[in-house]
Every structure is written in C-alpha cells, then in structure tokens.
Design a protein around this motif. Structure first.
Motif, PDB file in Angstrom:
ATOM      1  N   ARG A  47      11.871  12.597  19.120  1.00 46.74           N
ATOM      2  CA  ARG A  47      11.142  11.410  19.545  1.00 46.74           C
ATOM      3  C   ARG A  47      12.019  10.172  19.367  1.00 46.74           C
ATOM      4  O   ARG A  47      12.679  10.010  18.336  1.00 46.74           O
ATOM      5  N   PRO A  48      12.041   9.292  20.350  1.00 46.30           N
ATOM      6  CA  PRO A  48      12.851   8.072  20.224  1.00 46.30           C
ATOM      7  C   PRO A  48      12.463   7.282  18.983  1.00 46.30           C
ATOM      8  O   PRO A  48      11.282   7.212  18.623  1.00 46.30           O
ATOM      9  N   GLY A  49      13.455   6.695  18.328  1.00 43.68           N
ATOM     10  CA  GLY A  49      13.190   5.906  17.135  1.00 43.68           C
ATOM     11  C   GLY A  49      12.642   4.538  17.479  1.00 43.68           C
ATOM     12  O   GLY A  49      12.248   4.263  18.617  1.00 43.68           O
ATOM     13  N   PRO A  55      17.433  10.093  22.182  1.00 41.03           N
ATOM     14  CA  PRO A  55      18.087  10.968  21.199  1.00 41.03           C
ATOM     15  C   PRO A  55      19.196  11.767  21.869  1.00 41.03           C
ATOM     16  O   PRO A  55      19.143  12.054  23.068  1.00 41.03           O
ATOM     17  N   ILE A  56      20.208  12.122  21.098  1.00 39.88           N
ATOM     18  CA  ILE A  56      21.356  12.877  21.595  1.00 39.88           C
ATOM     19  C   ILE A  56      21.377  14.241  20.930  1.00 39.88           C
ATOM     20  O   ILE A  56      21.220  14.359  19.716  1.00 39.88           O
ATOM     21  N   ALA A  57      21.583  15.277  21.723  1.00 38.43           N
ATOM     22  CA  ALA A  57      21.764  16.637  21.218  1.00 38.43           C
ATOM     23  C   ALA A  57      23.128  17.133  21.662  1.00 38.43           C
ATOM     24  O   ALA A  57      23.544  16.911  22.804  1.00 38.43           O
ATOM     25  N   VAL A  58      23.831  17.796  20.765  1.00 37.25           N
ATOM     26  CA  VAL A  58      25.175  18.297  21.050  1.00 37.25           C
ATOM     27  C   VAL A  58      25.173  19.821  21.002  1.00 37.25           C
ATOM     28  O   VAL A  58      24.642  20.427  20.066  1.00 37.25           O
ATOM     29  N   ASP A  59      25.747  20.429  22.033  1.00 36.17           N
ATOM     30  CA  ASP A  59      26.019  21.863  22.012  1.00 36.17           C
ATOM     31  C   ASP A  59      27.504  22.013  21.734  1.00 36.17           C
ATOM     32  O   ASP A  59      28.339  21.801  22.613  1.00 36.17           O
ATOM     33  N   LEU A  60      27.833  22.353  20.491  1.00 29.62           N
ATOM     34  CA  LEU A  60      29.223  22.382  20.046  1.00 29.62           C
ATOM     35  C   LEU A  60      29.808  23.779  20.236  1.00 29.62           C
ATOM     36  O   LEU A  60      29.274  24.761  19.731  1.00 29.62           O
ATOM     37  N   GLY A  61      30.913  23.848  20.965  1.00 29.89           N
ATOM     38  CA  GLY A  61      31.581  25.122  21.181  1.00 29.89           C
ATOM     39  C   GLY A  61      30.793  26.040  22.085  1.00 29.89           C
ATOM     40  O   GLY A  61      30.552  27.205  21.754  1.00 29.89           O
ATOM     41  N   TYR A  62      30.413  25.535  23.258  1.00 25.89           N
ATOM     42  CA  TYR A  62      29.538  26.306  24.142  1.00 25.89           C
ATOM     43  C   TYR A  62      30.233  27.496  24.799  1.00 25.89           C
ATOM     44  O   TYR A  62      29.581  28.375  25.342  1.00 25.89           O
ATOM     45  N   GLY A  63      31.553  27.525  24.756  1.00 25.36           N
ATOM     46  CA  GLY A  63      32.267  28.698  25.213  1.00 25.36           C
ATOM     47  C   GLY A  63      32.830  28.609  26.619  1.00 25.36           C
ATOM     48  O   GLY A  63      32.925  27.537  27.217  1.00 25.36           O
ATOM     49  N   ALA A  64      33.185  29.771  27.147  1.00 26.70           N
ATOM     50  CA  ALA A  64      33.840  29.818  28.458  1.00 26.70           C
ATOM     51  C   ALA A  64      32.901  29.436  29.586  1.00 26.70           C
ATOM     52  O   ALA A  64      33.344  28.986  30.641  1.00 26.70           O
ATOM     53  N   SER A  65      31.606  29.631  29.376  1.00 23.97           N
ATOM     54  CA  SER A  65      30.611  29.232  30.372  1.00 23.97           C
ATOM     55  C   SER A  65      29.719  28.154  29.788  1.00 23.97           C
ATOM     56  O   SER A  65      29.297  28.252  28.632  1.00 23.97           O
ATOM     57  N   PRO A  66      29.393  27.124  30.570  1.00 23.93           N
ATOM     58  CA  PRO A  66      28.526  26.057  30.072  1.00 23.93           C
ATOM     59  C   PRO A  66      27.041  26.398  30.175  1.00 23.93           C
ATOM     60  O   PRO A  66      26.192  25.547  29.962  1.00 23.93           O
ATOM     61  N   ARG A  67      26.717  27.642  30.495  1.00 22.19           N
ATOM     62  CA  ARG A  67      25.328  28.015  30.762  1.00 22.19           C
ATOM     63  C   ARG A  67      24.407  27.669  29.603  1.00 22.19           C
ATOM     64  O   ARG A  67      23.298  27.159  29.807  1.00 22.19           O
ATOM     65  N   THR A  68      24.824  27.945  28.356  1.00 25.15           N
ATOM     66  CA  THR A  68      23.932  27.693  27.218  1.00 25.15           C
ATOM     67  C   THR A  68      23.697  26.201  27.004  1.00 25.15           C
ATOM     68  O   THR A  68      22.633  25.804  26.534  1.00 25.15           O
ATOM     69  N   SER A  79      10.668  19.153  26.256  1.00 24.68           N
ATOM     70  CA  SER A  79      10.007  18.652  25.060  1.00 24.68           C
ATOM     71  C   SER A  79      10.082  17.134  24.957  1.00 24.68           C
ATOM     72  O   SER A  79       9.129  16.478  24.533  1.00 24.68           O
ATOM     73  N   GLU A  80      11.218  16.569  25.355  1.00 22.50           N
ATOM     74  CA  GLU A  80      11.434  15.119  25.294  1.00 22.50           C
ATOM     75  C   GLU A  80      12.251  14.701  26.512  1.00 22.50           C
ATOM     76  O   GLU A  80      13.433  15.043  26.625  1.00 22.50           O
ATOM     77  N   SER A  81      11.625  13.971  27.408  1.00 19.73           N
ATOM     78  CA  SER A  81      12.234  13.664  28.706  1.00 19.73           C
ATOM     79  C   SER A  81      13.430  12.722  28.607  1.00 19.73           C
ATOM     80  O   SER A  81      14.201  12.611  29.564  1.00 19.73           O
ATOM     81  N   LEU A  82      13.607  12.048  27.477  1.00 22.57           N
ATOM     82  CA  LEU A  82      14.697  11.082  27.356  1.00 22.57           C
ATOM     83  C   LEU A  82      15.932  11.646  26.669  1.00 22.57           C
ATOM     84  O   LEU A  82      16.960  10.963  26.599  1.00 22.57           O
ATOM     85  N   VAL A  83      15.854  12.861  26.152  1.00 23.95           N
ATOM     86  CA  VAL A  83      16.973  13.394  25.384  1.00 23.95           C
ATOM     87  C   VAL A  83      18.221  13.518  26.257  1.00 23.95           C
ATOM     88  O   VAL A  83      18.141  13.831  27.446  1.00 23.95           O
TER      89      VAL A  83
END
Length: 289
Positions: A47-49, A55-68, A79-83
């Motif tokens: 939820r925005p503060g 809000p920012i979410a990071v997928d760290l080390g997603y691999g050879a494919s960006p699918r995840t 869940s949150e349209s602004l993320v």
C-alpha cells in the motif's frame, strides 16, 4: 571460480555489480508459491505510504528468462495497481534480452546485491540466487539486501524446485530474519521434511540432529503421520491438522487455515535459526520446548 569473498567484502568498483552470475535456469510459474505469499499475508506492505509514492518490488537474479519477473509484475499489480517492478540481473545480455518486455511499471536493469534503484524497494525477491554461495556468505548478503529496504519492507530469499512444487523461503525485514515458510504441492510428497533439499542456503546444511530446523521438520513429519486418518478427506485437511498439532505443541506457527489449506506453513525464525554461526540466536533456548 566464484569469487564470493572478494565480491561481498572489501573494495570494488562502483560500476561493478555486487555478486556473481547465476546459472540462469528458470521455468514459467515457478515462483507462484512465494508470489502467493507476497500477495497474501504481505500484501499490506504494497500500500502506498503517506507520500503516495508507488511501492517498488525487485526481482533479483531473475535468470536467463525474464518470465518470472513479468509474472511477479502481473501478480503484484492485481494486488496493488501502483506497484512498480524492477527486474535486476548481473548479466548485461540477460537485461538486453528482457528490455523488449518493458512496459509502464516494469523495467529491467543490470545490477546485483547493491540493488541499483533510486528509491528503496518495499519487496526484494531473491529466489534460487544464494544456492551458489557459501553459508558463511549469507549473513553479509542478507545485511546488504535489508539495508536497501524501505520502512516496512521485506526481503524474501529462498529456493524452489524446477517447476515450483516444493518451495521454502525466509522473510527478512529491516530488523533481520523473521520467518521461515515452506510450501508443498499436495500429492507431490510423502513427508513434509522432503522440502529439506529446497531449504534456503542458511538452513540447507543445518538439517542434522541438534539443529532447530531438523527438530522442526521432524515434528512436522510426526504431526503429518498422526493425521493420516484424515487422508480420506484429502491432503488439504491432513495438512491443516498437522499445522494445528504443531501449534498446540508449542511451535510458533503463524497465519491460519486460509494459508495452511494452500500447502503453506510459516513459522517464526526463532524456531529454526542455526545454533552457531552468523545467523544464530543470542539465546540458544528452544522456542518450542
């Protein structure tokens, strides 16, 4: 040769990402179990503060494919349209290949454990990344990641099998590790302890007599076997009974039936923390004793 000690400590070039390349293997829908946790018990973090900043979410080390990373974006947006989701990879070629998939709210960058974002992220998902490191490297990596968290943020660091049927992860907040979650596909295991081969790096070598996580998995197996008469009603009811038994026995089991019915079980970190090393508890008493 993997230069873990050199990359995680001492001096490095500011332009050089912190960490080492992963094998890069991944599969679609592999992270569904941990993403379901992020959009469930952890959804409040998105939820925005008071500033209203997305809000920012990071997928760290997603691999050879960006699918995840794309899947994380789709699930969090539900869940949150602004993320905003940022996929971060240490291999420039992987980022180049992912760039065509960028869209408003989703982008890809070169980076590592230093997390090259302008604002501190609320969620950092690092899955199947630390398996190549030594257990001794884990405390420093966790500290680096949580130092980049926004207030009330969480690092979710864990491991799953190739198709996401067996998964486990640690929830790490600004104050350190707080929870361990395991999530298994019903019908794909005989005993809950089979998740041991997919424990996070901090615990995978600790599944031995005398260690807390070993005691926890043994207790889960006993409770699962004791609930065998419920198998005729389905494994879901059997798993729920197991969770209730563990809680009654004094294990710090979190959440409730709505999570347990998914094949998910989360406990307080105190009942599985290593007894020695950088992640050991100051108080060596057994939380479930």
């Amino acid at each position: 040769m993997v230069q873990k000690a050199i990359r995680l400590g001492g001096r490095r070039s500011a332009a050089r990402p912190l960490g080492n390349p992963t094998r890069g293997t991944t599969n679609p829908n592999r992270m569904r179990r941990v993403d379901r946790w992020l959009t469930g018990p952890q959804a409040w973090r998105l939820r925005p503060g008071t500033t209203g900043a997305p809000p920012i979410a990071v997928d760290l080390g997603y691999g050879a494919s960006p699918r995840t990373a794309v899947e994380l974006f789709e699930r969090l947006r539900a869940s949150e349209s602004l993320v905003q989701v940022i996929g971060i990879e240490i291999e420039p070629d992987r980022v180049t290949q992912a760039k065509p998939l960028e869209q408003p709210g989703l982008e890809f960058r070169v980076g590592g454990f230093e997390i090259p974002t302008e604002k501190n992220p609320t969620i950092i998902r690092a899955f199947n990344v630390l398996r190549q490191y030594e257990e001794a490297d884990v405390p420093a990596i966790w500290d680096t990641l949580r130092s980049r968290l926004a207030p009330n943020g969480v690092v979710v660091e864990g491991t799953c099998d190739e198709i996401g049927r067996r998964s486990s992860w640690v929830g790490i907040t600004n104050d350190g590790p707080t929870t361990l979650s395991i999530s298994l596909r019903f019908g794909d295991f005989a005993l809950p302890s089979e998740v041991a081969e997919r424990l996070p790096k901090a615990l995978i070598h600790r599944n031995i007599p005398g260690e807390r996580v070993h005691g926890f998995l043994e207790a889960a197996d006993r409770a699962w076997l004791a609930a065998a008469p419920l198998a005729s009603f389905g494994n879901r009811q059997r798993w729920i009974s197991m969770c209730k038994t563990l809680r009654t026995a004094g294990w710090p089991v979190l959440d409730g039936v709505s999570r347990w019915r998914l094949g998910e079980l989360t406990v307080d970190w105190s009942c599985v923390a290593p007894r020695t090393g950088g992640l050991a508890l100051a108080d060596d008493a057994d939380p479930a004793a």
